[in-house]
Design a protein around this motif. Sequence first.
Motif, PDB file in Angstrom:
ATOM      1  N   GLN A   1      17.348 -69.771  53.539  1.00  0.00           N
ATOM      2  CA  GLN A   1      17.528 -70.429  54.829  1.00  0.00           C
ATOM      3  C   GLN A   1      17.841 -71.900  54.612  1.00  0.00           C
ATOM      4  N   CYS A   2      18.278 -72.551  55.692  1.00  0.00           N
ATOM      5  CA  CYS A   2      18.383 -74.002  55.634  1.00  0.00           C
ATOM      6  C   CYS A   2      16.957 -74.550  55.544  1.00  0.00           C
ATOM      7  N   HIS A   3      16.783 -75.848  55.543  1.00  0.00           N
ATOM      8  CA  HIS A   3      15.430 -76.373  55.337  1.00  0.00           C
ATOM      9  C   HIS A   3      14.493 -76.025  56.484  1.00  0.00           C
ATOM     10  N   CYS A   4      14.998 -76.066  57.720  1.00  0.00           N
ATOM     11  CA  CYS A   4      14.117 -75.859  58.878  1.00  0.00           C
ATOM     12  C   CYS A   4      14.072 -74.401  59.342  1.00  0.00           C
ATOM     13  N   GLY A   5      14.967 -73.566  58.854  1.00  0.00           N
ATOM     14  CA  GLY A   5      14.937 -72.150  59.215  1.00  0.00           C
ATOM     15  C   GLY A   5      15.835 -71.756  60.373  1.00  0.00           C
ATOM     16  N   ALA A   6      16.596 -72.676  60.920  1.00  0.00           N
ATOM     17  CA  ALA A   6      17.486 -72.351  62.032  1.00  0.00           C
ATOM     18  C   ALA A   6      18.621 -71.419  61.590  1.00  0.00           C
ATOM     19  N   ILE A   7      19.042 -71.578  60.323  1.00  0.00           N
ATOM     20  CA  ILE A   7      20.101 -70.731  59.758  1.00  0.00           C
ATOM     21  C   ILE A   7      19.508 -69.964  58.591  1.00  0.00           C
TER      22      ILE A   7
ATOM     23  N   ILE B   1      26.714 -76.027  58.726  1.00  0.00           N
ATOM     24  CA  ILE B   1      25.681 -77.015  58.425  1.00  0.00           C
ATOM     25  C   ILE B   1      24.609 -76.917  59.507  1.00  0.00           C
ATOM     26  N   CYS B   2      23.354 -77.114  59.119  1.00  0.00           N
ATOM     27  CA  CYS B   2      22.306 -77.128  60.136  1.00  0.00           C
ATOM     28  C   CYS B   2      22.272 -78.492  60.820  1.00  0.00           C
ATOM     29  N   ARG B   3      22.339 -78.463  62.127  1.00  0.00           N
ATOM     30  CA  ARG B   3      22.359 -79.689  62.916  1.00  0.00           C
ATOM     31  C   ARG B   3      21.019 -80.426  62.825  1.00  0.00           C
ATOM     32  N   ARG B   4      19.941 -79.670  62.668  1.00  0.00           N
ATOM     33  CA  ARG B   4      18.616 -80.306  62.659  1.00  0.00           C
ATOM     34  C   ARG B   4      18.261 -80.860  61.282  1.00  0.00           C
ATOM     35  N   CYS B   5      18.396 -80.037  60.236  1.00  0.00           N
ATOM     36  CA  CYS B   5      17.883 -80.484  58.934  1.00  0.00           C
ATOM     37  C   CYS B   5      18.988 -80.919  57.977  1.00  0.00           C
ATOM     38  N   GLY B   6      20.258 -80.689  58.337  1.00  0.00           N
ATOM     39  CA  GLY B   6      21.357 -81.221  57.542  1.00  0.00           C
ATOM     40  C   GLY B   6      21.779 -80.390  56.348  1.00  0.00           C
TER      41      GLY B   6
HETATM   42 ZN   LIG Z   1      17.914 -76.418  59.363  1.00  0.00          ZN
END
Ligand SMILES: [Zn+2]
Length: 146
Positions: free
Chosen positions: A6-12, A74-79
């Motif tokens: 996942q991305c760092h925050c888990g959104a993706i 790209i994740c908008r929240r964690c980049g």
């Molecule tokens: Zn993220």
Amino acid sequence: MLFKGQCHCGAIRVELKTDRTPSEQILGACQCSFCRKHNARAFSDPKAHVRLIAAEPSEVQRYAFGLRTSEQVICRRCGVYAAMTLTDEGKVWSVINIDTLDDRASFTGVPQPRHYDEEDREARISRRKARWCPTTLIGWPTSAPE
Ligand SMILES: [Zn+2]
């Protein structure tokens, strides 16, 4: 084998299904300016399958540049840069950023530098269809990339 990430925050979320072990996998270091700025280790294998899951679709940022034949995800929240996708006639292919996976440390292949500057649009699309991972997008936003 199924690898999850996942991305760092888990959104993706990223899932990779492959028959090869991590140390057998060939990694690429695309030399385009986007991948170099992210120092991304790219993974693609036409025999593997990828699922890209938008757990939070509003955080999925898509970016296109150059020939605009693909979208950088790209994740908008964690980049975190998660993947690059190509969509054509309802089918999707992708390259994933192997470092999004939980087991990233076990992918020990030395990333091979890859130069694609000389390709025209047609050559680029056909190479990607031949070499990238067949991909399923889940919960994906449908708007055009920015
Ligand atoms: Zn993220």
